[in-house]
Design a protein around this motif. Sequence first.
Motif, short mmCIF file in Angstrom:
data_model
loop_
_atom_site.label_atom_id
_atom_site.label_comp_id
_atom_site.label_asym_id
_atom_site.label_seq_id
_atom_site.Cartn_x
_atom_site.Cartn_y
_atom_site.Cartn_z
N VAL A 368 36.96 42.50 46.44
CA VAL A 368 35.69 43.23 46.50
C VAL A 368 34.63 42.29 47.05
N THR A 369 34.02 42.63 48.17
CA THR A 369 33.05 41.75 48.82
C THR A 369 31.63 42.31 48.82
N GLU A 370 31.45 43.53 48.39
CA GLU A 370 30.13 44.15 48.24
C GLU A 370 30.08 44.79 46.86
N PRO A 371 28.88 44.89 46.25
CA PRO A 371 28.80 45.58 44.94
C PRO A 371 29.43 46.96 45.04
N LEU A 372 30.36 47.24 44.14
CA LEU A 372 31.10 48.50 44.18
C LEU A 372 30.79 49.30 42.93
N TYR A 373 30.04 50.38 43.10
CA TYR A 373 29.60 51.19 41.96
C TYR A 373 30.65 52.26 41.66
N GLN A 374 31.22 52.13 40.47
CA GLN A 374 32.23 53.06 40.01
C GLN A 374 32.38 52.89 38.49
N GLU A 375 33.11 53.79 37.85
CA GLU A 375 33.36 53.64 36.42
C GLU A 375 34.31 52.48 36.20
N VAL A 376 33.97 51.62 35.26
CA VAL A 376 34.81 50.48 34.90
C VAL A 376 35.09 50.57 33.41
N ASN A 377 36.36 50.60 33.03
CA ASN A 377 36.75 50.71 31.63
C ASN A 377 37.49 49.49 31.10
N GLU A 378 38.26 48.82 31.96
CA GLU A 378 39.07 47.69 31.52
C GLU A 378 39.04 46.60 32.58
N VAL A 379 38.90 45.36 32.13
CA VAL A 379 38.85 44.22 33.04
C VAL A 379 39.75 43.11 32.52
N ALA A 380 40.53 42.53 33.42
CA ALA A 380 41.30 41.33 33.09
C ALA A 380 40.55 40.11 33.62
N ILE A 381 40.63 39.00 32.89
CA ILE A 381 39.89 37.79 33.23
C ILE A 381 40.88 36.63 33.31
N THR A 382 40.75 35.80 34.35
CA THR A 382 41.64 34.65 34.51
C THR A 382 40.86 33.36 34.54
N ASN A 383 41.43 32.33 33.90
CA ASN A 383 40.87 30.98 33.88
C ASN A 383 41.99 29.96 33.99
N HIS A 384 41.78 28.92 34.76
CA HIS A 384 42.70 27.79 34.76
C HIS A 384 41.98 26.60 35.38
N GLY A 385 42.39 25.40 35.00
CA GLY A 385 41.67 24.25 35.53
C GLY A 385 42.25 22.92 35.11
N HIS A 386 41.44 21.85 35.20
CA HIS A 386 41.86 20.50 34.86
C HIS A 386 42.43 20.45 33.45
N GLY A 387 43.48 19.67 33.29
CA GLY A 387 44.16 19.58 32.01
C GLY A 387 45.33 20.53 31.91
N GLY A 388 45.44 21.45 32.89
CA GLY A 388 46.61 22.31 32.94
C GLY A 388 46.56 23.55 32.08
N ASN A 389 45.46 23.78 31.34
CA ASN A 389 45.41 24.98 30.51
C ASN A 389 45.08 26.21 31.34
N ASN A 390 45.68 27.32 30.93
CA ASN A 390 45.41 28.64 31.50
C ASN A 390 44.97 29.56 30.36
N ALA A 391 44.05 30.45 30.65
CA ALA A 391 43.63 31.42 29.64
C ALA A 391 43.29 32.73 30.35
#
Length: 402
Positions: A368-391
């Motif tokens: 998504v490269t422009e603000p996209l207006y629509q109904e949003v009910n569920e979102v997944a979130i990703t994180n990873h970085g130094h130290g090797g942890n992922n969440a």
Amino acid sequence: MKDKIVVTGYGVKAPKSANIVQFTHHLKKGTCCLDVVTNLLPNGDAMIIGRIEEGLEEYESDTRFKRFPRVTLLGMAAGMEAVKHAKLSHLSDLKVGLFVGVSVGAIGDNIFGGSIIEINNGNLRNVPVTFSHFANYHSITSAIGHYLGIKGITKTITTGCTSSLEAIQDAIVYLKSGMIDAAVVGGSDSVLNEIAAYGFAKTKSITINQGLDDGAVPFSEKSKGFAISEGAGFLILEREADALKRNVKIIGEIEQVVSNNDGVFLYSIDKTGTQMIHALKEVTNGRKPDYVNSQALGWKVNDRIEELASKELFDHCVPYSSIKSMIGNPYGATGVLQVISSFISITQGFIPPTIRTQKDGFEAMNIVTEPLYQEVNEVAITNHGHGGNNACAYVKRYNYSG
């Protein structure tokens, strides 16, 4: 029925955002909140940063906090906004837990005032008395807790860029166990200084001599690294039944946070993204969220892992976005700011954009490269970085369970 863990308040300090209102505005507009500076690297080399320019005046002018590092002030301010938003009071009389994610803390802060140089010259008298307190990350958390009036369970989580998301994970465990009735949880980090700039330049993970057209751009083959940023974000978490008893507005539900570690050698990176994909697969559990609020930040080795996950789990059908294109990478605060931005998009009906990217090298993904207006009910979130942890986390629109 298993009690839901719900959000009843949040607070933010982010580049160009002194509060939730400003943060929401920038997410909706797709505002670039980053700057190019030439005073942190040798020879006047340029780098891209995300800095907070307002919102701390009342703390900086208060003599009680004159020796506090910036990371603590940011956490205090964001935490207080969250507490007020949730209409919590008399925190010292409640079973409240404080969980704070910190990655780089006060390293390089001016409270250390040239301490290393002075030690090398044998002049210990010039070492600030604050050094031992704020070199200890938990002193940052305890100072935030004192300011907010929290005297119960107090935890500091430091797992790199996943710190604040894993702080949320810990808070959920404590809430579901009944050990606490409310959690003030988030993260804070601030390292806009030469120590961080030199260190990450050495690993070739930050932008050097790139402008905002090409540098610190998520999902872009041209980007040579991420933007060092500062920020803080806090949430108030409660069990659904307790929030309903307080008759407070429920913002949304955090269903689950899953974390793991790549298990590779200290100076190595697992480019396969196997463990991060496992974590995302577990939290999504066969579902397709309305979009993925991703860790992508303009450092290709990280962004390619997002691409691998998008293909393997969703066949590139689920939209991906990264707020790092707007605010940079605020280290330990990044996960909680992603969670807050996800709830803003759920309550206000839009997907925040990945700005500045032309998707070069990532054309197969649904970015998504422009603000996209629509109904949003569920979102997944990703994180990873130094130290090797992922969440990875899964957050949802709140629906009364009856």
